[in-house]
Design an enzyme around this catalytic site. Structure first.
Site, PDB file in Angstrom:
ATOM      1  N   ASP A   1      56.867  21.014  57.897  1.00 48.79           N
ATOM      2  CA  ASP A   1      56.039  20.858  56.699  1.00 48.79           C
ATOM      3  C   ASP A   1      56.741  19.811  55.833  1.00 48.79           C
ATOM      4  O   ASP A   1      57.784  20.083  55.250  1.00 48.79           O
ATOM      5  CB  ASP A   1      55.921  22.204  55.980  1.00 48.79           C
ATOM      6  CG  ASP A   1      55.247  22.098  54.617  1.00 48.79           C
ATOM      7  OD1 ASP A   1      54.575  21.078  54.363  1.00 48.79           O
ATOM      8  OD2 ASP A   1      55.385  23.040  53.822  1.00 48.79           O
TER       9      ASP A   1
ATOM     10  N   GLY B   1      57.046  17.802  52.700  1.00 45.29           N
ATOM     11  CA  GLY B   1      56.598  17.857  51.320  1.00 45.29           C
ATOM     12  C   GLY B   1      56.962  16.605  50.547  1.00 45.29           C
ATOM     13  O   GLY B   1      57.410  15.597  51.113  1.00 45.29           O
TER      14      GLY B   1
ATOM     15  N   HIS C   1      60.612  20.739  55.623  1.00 44.89           N
ATOM     16  CA  HIS C   1      60.901  22.118  55.997  1.00 44.89           C
ATOM     17  C   HIS C   1      60.622  22.255  57.491  1.00 44.89           C
ATOM     18  O   HIS C   1      59.488  22.034  57.935  1.00 44.89           O
ATOM     19  CB  HIS C   1      60.044  23.079  55.183  1.00 44.89           C
ATOM     20  CG  HIS C   1      60.070  22.772  53.709  1.00 44.89           C
ATOM     21  ND1 HIS C   1      61.151  23.066  52.908  1.00 44.89           N
ATOM     22  CD2 HIS C   1      59.155  22.168  52.907  1.00 44.89           C
ATOM     23  CE1 HIS C   1      60.904  22.682  51.672  1.00 44.89           C
ATOM     24  NE2 HIS C   1      59.697  22.120  51.646  1.00 44.89           N
TER      25      HIS C   1
ATOM     26  N   GLY D   1      45.570  19.823  49.485  1.00 44.94           N
ATOM     27  CA  GLY D   1      46.783  19.590  50.265  1.00 44.94           C
ATOM     28  C   GLY D   1      46.791  20.376  51.565  1.00 44.94           C
ATOM     29  O   GLY D   1      46.434  21.555  51.598  1.00 44.94           O
TER      30      GLY D   1
ATOM     31  N   ASP E   1      49.262  21.481  53.212  1.00 41.39           N
ATOM     32  CA  ASP E   1      50.199  22.598  53.174  1.00 41.39           C
ATOM     33  C   ASP E   1      49.558  23.828  52.532  1.00 41.39           C
ATOM     34  O   ASP E   1      49.774  24.961  52.975  1.00 41.39           O
ATOM     35  CB  ASP E   1      51.487  22.212  52.450  1.00 41.39           C
ATOM     36  CG  ASP E   1      51.251  21.605  51.067  1.00 41.39           C
ATOM     37  OD1 ASP E   1      50.102  21.201  50.759  1.00 41.39           O
ATOM     38  OD2 ASP E   1      52.217  21.524  50.281  1.00 41.39           O
TER      39      ASP E   1
ATOM     40  N   ASP F   1      52.433  29.404  46.021  1.00 43.88           N
ATOM     41  CA  ASP F   1      53.520  28.584  46.562  1.00 43.88           C
ATOM     42  C   ASP F   1      54.317  28.059  45.380  1.00 43.88           C
ATOM     43  O   ASP F   1      53.853  27.207  44.619  1.00 43.88           O
ATOM     44  CB  ASP F   1      52.953  27.431  47.386  1.00 43.88           C
ATOM     45  CG  ASP F   1      54.037  26.653  48.124  1.00 43.88           C
ATOM     46  OD1 ASP F   1      55.230  26.827  47.794  1.00 43.88           O
ATOM     47  OD2 ASP F   1      53.699  25.875  49.027  1.00 43.88           O
TER      48      ASP F   1
ATOM     49  N   SER G   1      58.095  22.618  43.845  1.00 40.96           N
ATOM     50  CA  SER G   1      58.203  21.661  42.747  1.00 40.96           C
ATOM     51  C   SER G   1      56.979  21.722  41.850  1.00 40.96           C
ATOM     52  O   SER G   1      57.057  21.491  40.637  1.00 40.96           O
ATOM     53  CB  SER G   1      58.404  20.248  43.292  1.00 40.96           C
ATOM     54  OG  SER G   1      57.412  19.929  44.259  1.00 40.96           O
TER      55      SER G   1
ATOM     56  N   THR H   1      66.076  32.346  20.921  1.00 40.32           N
ATOM     57  CA  THR H   1      65.617  31.140  21.620  1.00 40.32           C
ATOM     58  C   THR H   1      65.702  31.251  23.141  1.00 40.32           C
ATOM     59  O   THR H   1      64.726  30.938  23.845  1.00 40.32           O
ATOM     60  CB  THR H   1      66.400  29.910  21.126  1.00 40.32           C
ATOM     61  OG1 THR H   1      66.132  29.719  19.734  1.00 40.32           O
ATOM     62  CG2 THR H   1      65.992  28.658  21.899  1.00 40.32           C
TER      63      THR H   1
END
Length: 205
Positions: A5, A7, A12, A72, A74, A89, A92, A144
């Protein structure tokens, strides 16, 4: 059979039940002279693969009923892996895709967890902090660091709950373990895209 795969940031590789996460150059060095069936969302990487390897592109075999043009490959493979469910998924980018009655019903694309992290750092040095990925509270927190963490997690968590309704929840991707930890009944498996690829190849043969 070796599967890949490809990307936007990594390749991968799936071989004999294990998944390797490699840079493209390293993947081609290690597997370029072997027969690898692959899918790819990165045009520049595809050019290198065609030029430098014996790999075979199977993207056209990944046929997901109801998928939209431009979806996509994938994501299509992931949605073929387990049947009906909400598929997340967490890479990123973070994608959510709903499959019901064997057909794709729609989804959404969000920044990945660490993309949010980088965005906050660009806003202010005060916000350049590693989030607490486990924070889930009924009330908005004080402080924060806690608010930053909650601000990333809560919208994703609640959208997953809204999208899935009563469907099974399937999660994969580099940050998938983090997302899966927010749910008691999520199924996490880093090899689900490859399961979808294998299923598509069996159906096409």
């Amino acid at each position: 059979m070796i599967l890949a795969d490809v990307g936007n940031r990594h390749v991968h590789i799936y071989e004999e039940g294990r998944v390797l996460h490699l840079e493209l150059e390293d993947a081609l060095d290690a597997f370029g002279e072997r027969i690898v069936h692959y899918i790819c969302v990165n045009p520049a990487a595809r050019e290198a693969i065609v030029r430098e390897s014996y790999w075979r592109d199977i993207s056209e075999r990944i046929d997901l009923p109801g998928a939209y043009e431009g979806m996509g490959v994938d994501r299509r493979a992931l949605c073929l892996s387990r049947g009906d469910g909400l598929y997340v998924d967490a890479g990123s980018a973070l994608t959510m895709d709903r499959v019901e009655a064997g057909e794709y019903r729609g989804g959404m694309i969000l920044p990945g967890l660490h993309s949010y992290r980088r965005m906050f750092a660009e806003i202010s040095p005060v916000l350049d902090r590693e989030p607490d990925w486990g924070i889930l509270t009924e009330q908005p927190p004080k402080g924060t660091p806690e608010q930053l963490s909650y601000g990333i997690i809560a919208p994703i968590y609640h959208e997953i709950c809204r999208q899935r309704e009563d469907l099974p929840l399937y999660i994969t991707g580099g940050d998938g373990r983090i997302v899966a930890s927010w749910f008691d009944d999520a199924v996490y498996d880093e090899a689900m895209v490859f399961e979808g690829m294998e299923k598509a190849m069996r159906c096409a043969s």
